[in-house]
Design a protein around this motif. Structure first.
Motif, PDB file in Angstrom:
ATOM      1  N   ALA A 138      -8.479  -1.168   1.173  1.00  0.00           N
ATOM      2  CA  ALA A 138      -8.985  -2.571   1.073  1.00  0.00           C
ATOM      3  C   ALA A 138      -9.117  -2.723  -0.707  1.00  0.00           C
ATOM      4  N   PHE A 152      -8.264  -4.866   8.587  1.00  0.00           N
ATOM      5  CA  PHE A 152      -8.255  -3.652   9.066  1.00  0.00           C
ATOM      6  C   PHE A 152      -8.646  -3.564  10.641  1.00  0.00           C
ATOM      7  N   VAL A 155     -13.085  -7.777  -9.588  1.00  0.00           N
ATOM      8  CA  VAL A 155     -11.753  -7.257  -9.701  1.00  0.00           C
ATOM      9  C   VAL A 155     -10.786  -8.244 -10.417  1.00  0.00           C
ATOM     10  N   HIS A 156     -10.734  -9.282  -9.893  1.00  0.00           N
ATOM     11  CA  HIS A 156      -9.717 -10.646 -10.752  1.00  0.00           C
ATOM     12  C   HIS A 156     -10.497 -11.441 -11.620  1.00  0.00           C
ATOM     13  N   ARG A 161      -1.254  -9.091  -5.857  1.00  0.00           N
ATOM     14  CA  ARG A 161      -2.265  -8.701  -4.801  1.00  0.00           C
ATOM     15  C   ARG A 161      -3.137  -9.809  -4.414  1.00  0.00           C
ATOM     16  N   GLN A 195      -3.511 -10.202   1.472  1.00  0.00           N
ATOM     17  CA  GLN A 195      -4.618  -9.385   1.612  1.00  0.00           C
ATOM     18  C   GLN A 195      -4.477  -9.009   2.994  1.00  0.00           C
ATOM     19  N   ILE A 244      -7.290  -1.013  -2.897  1.00  0.00           N
ATOM     20  CA  ILE A 244      -6.060  -0.979  -3.545  1.00  0.00           C
ATOM     21  C   ILE A 244      -5.443  -2.360  -3.227  1.00  0.00           C
ATOM     22  N   VAL A 245      -5.494  -3.121  -2.191  1.00  0.00           N
ATOM     23  CA  VAL A 245      -5.015  -4.529  -1.693  1.00  0.00           C
ATOM     24  C   VAL A 245      -5.458  -5.596  -2.622  1.00  0.00           C
ATOM     25  N   MET A 246      -6.856  -5.514  -2.771  1.00  0.00           N
ATOM     26  CA  MET A 246      -7.540  -6.390  -3.752  1.00  0.00           C
ATOM     27  C   MET A 246      -7.252  -6.357  -5.167  1.00  0.00           C
ATOM     28  N   GLY A 247      -6.582  -4.895  -5.582  1.00  0.00           N
ATOM     29  CA  GLY A 247      -6.073  -4.916  -6.995  1.00  0.00           C
ATOM     30  C   GLY A 247      -6.932  -4.228  -7.929  1.00  0.00           C
ATOM     31  N   LEU A 283       0.856  -1.191   0.007  1.00  0.00           N
ATOM     32  CA  LEU A 283      -0.205  -0.049   0.093  1.00  0.00           C
ATOM     33  C   LEU A 283       1.060   1.121  -0.112  1.00  0.00           C
ATOM     34  N   LEU A 289     -10.484 -14.272  -2.041  1.00  0.00           N
ATOM     35  CA  LEU A 289      -9.214 -14.687  -3.128  1.00  0.00           C
ATOM     36  C   LEU A 289      -8.563 -15.813  -2.619  1.00  0.00           C
ATOM     37  N   ARG A 321      -0.616  -6.463  -9.775  1.00  0.00           N
ATOM     38  CA  ARG A 321      -1.800  -6.996  -9.595  1.00  0.00           C
ATOM     39  C   ARG A 321      -2.059  -8.347  -9.489  1.00  0.00           C
TER      40      ARG A 321
END
Ligand SMILES: Nc1ncnc2c1ncn2[C@@H]1O[C@H](COP(=O)(O)OP(=O)(O)OP(=O)(O)O)[C@@H](O)[C@H]1O
Ligand SMILES: Nc1ncnc2c1ncn2[C@@H]1O[C@H](COP(=O)(O)OP(=O)(O)OP(=O)(O)O)[C@@H](O)[C@H]1O
Ligand code: SF4
Ligand SMILES: [Mg+2]
Ligand SMILES: [Mg+2]
Lengths: 324, 322, 280
Positions: free
Chosen positions: C175, A92, A115-116, A85, A89, C177-180, A58, A165, A82
């Motif tokens: 989060a 938080f 996203v993936h 990533r 993971q 960003i972390v997941m791409g 990050l 993921l 990417r």
């Protein structure tokens, strides 16, 4: 020897502030194996989150290297990063700011799959439903919004989002600090069950040593950006070597009513500022064992045993000869 | 001897359409001179609202409906505002969890403490600065002369909390209500602050009502403990007995689910479910839905508080005494 | 059914906003009905010039200095004012949001550069800038819309940037960003939805200021000579302000009421969309 999952070398990160240069992470080395939990503990502001965020790519460090499964992450282009990533993971601390308030629970957990590029809406939905069930969320939660949930439930949503993921490494940044004790136990149990099931490795950040003791295979104690001691669990709890580790363990409040505060030794003194250059050992202003040399010279990390290192002049004599 | 603080049958509810939305629901508690009483409970159980009731600081959304509160023998509930202002600070004062938001960022530490002394006529403009330094020395503020002239933002969290304590002690109250005074602080700093509070108690003879959710802190400092659940005290007793042999299943559950409660490999004990919200408190025993010992009786009849030995508890099926 | 806490429910309990929306509906109806009620258009000289309102029952609002029906002009004017208000606002919102989002998202050099650029626009008074732009082209609806949007986007860009700066360190963005997530996806799915409320509110208020700007330009003779707008009407009455003040006052009142209505609606939207006012 097999390649470790995560290997951090010489990591440094500074921030420019209006009072001068603040060193948040200062020369950190750490190696994490597959399926292992490495806890990172220390007081507020010592750089735990900064280190965690560097590992999750990050933020970029000023210096040093982060190798994940043999691949260098530092300096990688966003496009090359990417695919990696997916495998690293993060969970938080703040269950109230870590979820998009405008997205439904289903959307939040499904997002990583979209996203993936996981095709097929029905397939994605099935994966989401499975994951929700796995982390203990009821199916009717899917169409609701984060603000309708309690802190513990939100943390479950955050965990589902991180794990859908099937990552190899999860950076957990104080995942239970904001939760009540009764809920905290539920989440800690969930995290350790999932670890066993999915073979996850955790970089587990916490300032609470009792949580660390429950979760960690190895412990790293951080002080003003530096690791002052790293140790496997047994060595850490039975024979901590750094005076700061010893003080933290002693300071830990435990629910034994016969050990009263008035009878405990406590650390007095103030921490030095993380801004600007420092000399000698950073802990010396609070260290009950400090002597002349601590003012003049900063101690380096001495290896004391397998994965056991401490940065204190007093352990020098006991250090193993081959300081790796 | 009259207790410094005595609360009986206190009830307070959320204003609004639901007449049963009680945040405090029949709470009784006494604090004696020089005693440290811990009020423990999970988030939302009503600890802060209890503290606020004592000084009549309840937010407008919450309304005191029943009960009696006496501070040093005086009835707080019926007290007129002028008198109340006198009582705040001199009879009882309060320190809050977040030392940054409870100090005025635009005033030096000295001004804020002096202000407190002046409003209560405990010092004059001439004597105030000297008294402020004395107070800062009392709370072991390092380098008090310099710190007095500084603004809250240039102090660390621990020092800010010391400044708050100095302010709370300025008028030598008989009872200090400390609402999670160390939750925002690191353990090492937390211990410094707690030790300071205990030393001050010994020195000044004041009582402390310590509000916390941390049983570790309770074990270290409290003389007596009251465990709160969903607006009610479910168990009360001396610290050693209560923590070593809790009678109420909730107290036992709280202790068992701490990570300290397991061996090196075991799982943590969980208390399943969540505490109820005001307005949806279940019939009978409010803990019944989460309780491992609950029976049909528990879901029907609210258990009365009873005393056995030194402990008082509200449960139909208490755990065995030690 | 509309629940008490739904958006509409909250909006409906806001009486000034309801008044605003009623007024606004009236203006919209005027715009839509103009060609139906006055098929001959606003430009025809239909009667004696300078007829006071009420003097001739055929022209309830009277006629202007060229004998045009003021009521017809007012109806057609609503069309132009709304058209300009909406199009200029749409353009300014798009530009402002894009620039603000880029500045807030990328930060650093991009931010400094974009904010420097924004500042250039903000240091000149908007009306003066608009006058210069319209004067540079020939006055037409298009050039007026361009001019108005050109001077209206900077405050919005600042607002969006501020929103983004606040959201960027939030953990749900991390989060993402972390997941791409790609930058575009991050902006569109995570950031913009959480910044949309203030954007909607200030855009709605922007419509009012656009209408005012247009009136000002037309008053100075910089309006589109082929578009009957309220500003144009005010401009026409300028010369006979002392004797036949109704010619300027009637369109002036129309502008005032329309702007007031939009502001009331904007306020209502703000309260209704603002989550803090939700659980009252
Ligand atoms: N973006 C930033 N700009 C400037 N300073 C920063 C920034 N982020 C962190 N810091 C500083 O870096 C140091 C380390 O911060 P970090 O958040 O990593 O600490 P931490 O150990 O996670 O603390 P905590 O337990 O309070 O979360 C702190 O002194 C902090 O003030
Ligand atoms: N200002 C307020 N308006 C409405 N409800 C409130 C307000 N303050 C507190 N409450 C409600 O009153 C109940 C008791 O809250 P209180 O703050 O006393 O809990 P607490 O035990 O101090 O919890 P914590 O450990 O989180 O501080 C909660 O259900 C809370 O939601
Ligand atoms: S009364 Fe029943 S439900 Fe309540 S705590 Fe006791 S055993 Fe559990
Ligand atoms: Mg942190
Ligand atoms: Mg509270």
């Amino acid at each position: 020897m097999t390649e470790p999952l995560l290997s951090i070398r010489g990591l440094r990160k500074t921030y420019a502030t209006d009072k001068g240069l603040l060193t948040a992470v200062d020369g950190v080395d750490l190696t994490l194996a597959r399926g292992e939990t490495y806890a990172l503990a220390g007081e507020s502001g010592c750089g735990k989150s900064t280190l965690g965020k560097i590992v999750a790519a990050l933020i970029a460090p000023d210096e040093g290297s982060v190798r994940f499964d043999g691949q260098e992450l530092v300096g990688l282009s966003p496009a090359r990063l990417r695919p990696l990533r997916r495998r690293v993971q993060m969970i938080f601390q703040d269950p109230f700011s870590s979820l998009n308030p405008r997205a439904t629970v289903r959307r939040i957990i499904e997002e990583p799959l979209i996203v993936h590029g996981m095709r097929g809406r029905t397939e994605r939905r099935r994966a989401v439903a499975e994951m929700m069930d796995r982390v203990g969320l009821r199916a009717d939660a899917a169409d609701r919004y984060p603000h309708e949930f309690s802190g513990g439930q939100r943390q479950r949503i955050g965990i589902a989002r991180a794990l859908i993921l099937k990552p190899d490494l999860v950076v957990c940044d104080e995942p239970v600090s904001a939760l009540d004790v009764s809920v905290r136990a539920q989440i800690l149990n969930l995290l350790s069950d999932l670890q066993k099931e999915l073979g996850l490795a955790y970089l587990f950040i916490s300032h609470d040593l009792s949580v660390v003791q429950y979760m960690a295979d190895k412990v790293a104690i951080m002080h003003l950006g530096q690791l002052v001691e790293t140790a496997p669990r047994a060595a850490f709890w039975d024979a901590p070597r750094h005076p700061y580790s010893q003080a933290l363990i002693r300071a830990r409040p435990n629910p034994d009513p016969r050990r009263r505060l008035q009878d405990k030794p406590i650390l007095e003194g103030e921490l030095p500022s993380p801004i600007g250059k420092r000399q000698g050992c950073d802990f010396r202003s609070r260290c009950p064992l400090a002597f002349d040399r601590c003012t003049a010279e900063a101690p380096r990390l001495h290896t004391l045993g397998p994965a056991h290192r401490a940065a204190c002049h007093l352990v020098e004599g006991a250090a193993a000869p081959s300081d790796a | 001897m009259t207790p410094v603080l005595s609360i009986s049958g206190l009830r307070a509810r959320l204003r609004g359409p639901d007449p049963s939305a009680f945040v405090i629901d029949g709470l009784s508690l006494q604090v004696n001179r020089g005693e440290v009483v811990a009020l423990v409970g999970e988030s939302g159980s009503g600890k802060t609202m209890t503290a606020y009731s004592v000084l009549r600081l309840l937010p407008p959304a919450i309304q005191l409906t029943e009960g009696e509160i006496r501070l040093g023998g005086q009835d707080v509930v019926a007290m007129e505002t002028r008198r109340l202002r006198d009582v705040r600070g001199t009879l009882a004062s309060i320190i809050f969890q977040e030392p940054m938001t409870s100090l005025n960022p635009l005033m030096t530490i000295e001004r804020q403490i002096a202000e407190m002394l002046l409003t209560h006529g405990k010092a004059t403009r001439q004597t105030a600065p000297e008294r402020v330094i004395e107070l800062l020395e009392l709370v072991r503020m390092p380098d008090p002369q310099t710190r007095a002239k500084q603004y809250p933002h240039s102090l660390s969290g621990g020092l800010r909390q010391r400044a708050m304590i100095a302010m709370a002690l300025a008028c030598e109250p008989q009872i200090l209500i400390a609402d999670e005074p160390t939750t925002a602080l690191d353990v090492t700093i937390q211990q410094q602050v707690m030790k300071l509070l205990l030393d001050l108690r010994d020195q000044l003879g004041m009582a402390i009502l310590l509000i916390t959710h941390d049983l570790g802190v309770v074990a270290e400092v409290a003389d007596r403990v009251a465990v709160m659940y969903a607006g009610r005290i479910v168990e009360e007793g001396p610290v050693v007995e209560l923590l070593e042999a809790p009678r109420h299943p909730y107290t036992a559950g709280l202790l068992a689910c701490l990570p300290e409660g397991v061996g090196d490999t075991g799982r943590l004990i969980e208390i399943p479910g969540l505490p109820p919200k005001p307005g949806s408190i279940p019939e009978g025993c409010r803990f019944a839905p989460r309780c491992p010992s609950a029976t049909e009786l528990c879901t029907r009849v609210t258990p009365e508080t009873r005393t056995e030995g030194v402990q008082a508890f509200a449960c139909h099926h208490p755990r065995m005494p030690a | 059914m509309i629940s008490r806490n739904s958006l509409l429910g909250r909006f409906g309990r806001h009486y000034p906003a309801v008044a605003g929306i009623t007024l606004l509906a009236a203006v919209t109806a005027m715009a839509l009905l103009a060609p139906v009620l006055f098929p001959q258009g606003p430009w025809r000289m239909v009667g004696r010039p300078q007829l006071w309102p009420g003097a001739d029952p055929r022209f309830p609002l009277g006629t202007d200095i060229l004998g045009r029906d003021l009521l017809a002009c007012l109806f057609y004017g609503a069309r132009v004012s709304l058209l300009i208000g909406l199009s200029a606002t749409l353009a300014a919102t798009l530009v402002g949001t894009m620039i603000g989002a880029a500045a807030g998202f990328f930060g650093g050099k991009v931010d400094r550069w974009l904010m420097g650029f924004t500042e250039i626009f903000q240091t000149t008074p908007p009306f003066v800038l608009a006058v210069v732009v319209v004067a540079a082209f020939t006055p037409s609806l298009t050039s007026i819309i361009i001019a108005i949007s050109l001077v209206s986007w900077p405050p919005l860009a600042r607002l969006v940037r501020a929103q983004f700066l606040q959201l960027m360190p939030r953990e749900f963005v991390l989060a993402g960003i972390v997941m791409g997530m790609s930058n575009t996806r991050l902006i569109v799915t995570q950031l913009l939805p959480n910044a949309i409320t203030p954007i909607i509110v200030s855009s709605s208020l922007m419509i009012a200021s656009a209408i005012l700007l247009e009136a000002g330009l037309a008053f100075l003779g910089l309006g589109d000579p082929n578009a009957m707008s309220w500003g144009y009407m005010i401009g026409v009455g300028r010369e006979v302000l002392r004797t036949d003040w109704y010619i300027t006052t009637i369109p002036g009142l129309a502008v005032l009421l329309a702007v007031l209505a939009i502001n009331l609606v904007g306020e209502g939207l703000n309260d209704a969309l603002n989550p803090r006012s939700r659980n009252r």
